[in-house]
Design an enzyme around this catalytic site. Structure first.
Site, PDB file in Angstrom:
ATOM      1  N   CYS A  82      -2.140  -3.356   8.293  1.00  0.00           N
ATOM      2  CA  CYS A  82      -1.959  -2.058   8.951  1.00  0.00           C
ATOM      3  C   CYS A  82      -1.374  -2.274  10.350  1.00  0.00           C
ATOM      4  O   CYS A  82      -0.490  -1.540  10.785  1.00  0.00           O
ATOM      5  CB  CYS A  82      -3.289  -1.317   9.050  1.00  0.00           C
ATOM      6  SG  CYS A  82      -4.223  -1.271   7.510  1.00  0.00           S
ATOM      7  N   CYS A 142       0.815  -1.215   0.000  1.00  0.00           N
ATOM      8  CA  CYS A 142       0.000   0.000   0.000  1.00  0.00           C
ATOM      9  C   CYS A 142       0.847   1.262   0.000  1.00  0.00           C
ATOM     10  O   CYS A 142       0.309   2.351  -0.180  1.00  0.00           O
ATOM     11  CB  CYS A 142      -0.946   0.016   1.195  1.00  0.00           C
ATOM     12  SG  CYS A 142      -0.089   0.129   2.782  1.00  0.00           S
TER      13      CYS A 142
HETATM   14 FE1  FES Z   1      -1.542   0.404   4.329  1.00  0.00          FE
HETATM   15 FE2  FES Z   1      -3.324   0.548   6.284  1.00  0.00          FE
HETATM   16  S1  FES Z   1      -3.706   0.568   4.147  1.00  0.00           S
HETATM   17  S2  FES Z   1      -1.168   0.434   6.430  1.00  0.00           S
END
Ligand code: FES
Length: 157
Positions: free
Chosen positions: A108, A35
């Site tokens: 996360c 991400c």
């Molecule tokens: Fe990447 Fe939460 S979406 S750490």
């Protein structure tokens, strides 16, 4: 809104222990190649009953709301933990009152865990080796892998 989302939003509204710690004894950084989020954690140790324990913890994040909420919770619950106890905390432990992370948000919590383990001198799977002094420098200095930073809409986080 489910219980987790509600608690995460509450934690995000007033995150605790945000910011660089000037007198830190350790710093750890972790990044997610998936991400593009990054998180840095600072730790200050003290002695208690002959054991090295965490006195304070703080964090900075280029991360989603969940990562910030978990880091806020984690930096609170790390206070007073021995280094060994801190090492044994799972991402679910680090979420504290937020409760278990939804499957889509597990990474996360792992980002927070990675920064903690990196600060404790371990190399977690997502820890960034040899962290730069600031998160911005970490991002610009990274030479391997791919980090994609995408501003997320508030509802997507
Ligand atoms: Fe990447 Fe939460 S979406 S750490």
């Amino acid at each position: 809104m489910d219980d987790f989302e509600d608690k995460a939003r509450q934690a995000m509204a007033n995150p605790r222990n945000v910011g660089e710690m000037e007198d830190a004894d350790a710093v750890g950084t972790a990044g997610s190649a998936d991400c593009g989020d990054m998180l840095r954690m600072w730790l200050k140790f003290t002695e208690k009953d002959g054991r090295k324990v965490i006195d304070r913890a703080s964090f900075q994040s280029f991360g989603c709301q969940t990562a910030i909420a978990v880091a806020s919770m984690a930096t609170e619950l790390l206070k007073g933990k021995s280094v060994e106890d801190a090492r044994n905390l799972s991402p679910d432990d680090l979420t504290g009152d937020l409760g278990p992370l939804p499957p889509m948000k597990i990474h996360c919590g792992e980002l927070v865990e990675g920064a903690l383990h990196n600060a404790l001198g371990e190399t977690a799977g997502n820890a960034v080796a040899d962290p730069a002094p600031t998160l911005a420098q970490s991002l610009s200095a990274r030479t391997t892998g791919t980090i994609r930073i995408v501003p997320l809409d508030e509802e997507e986080k």
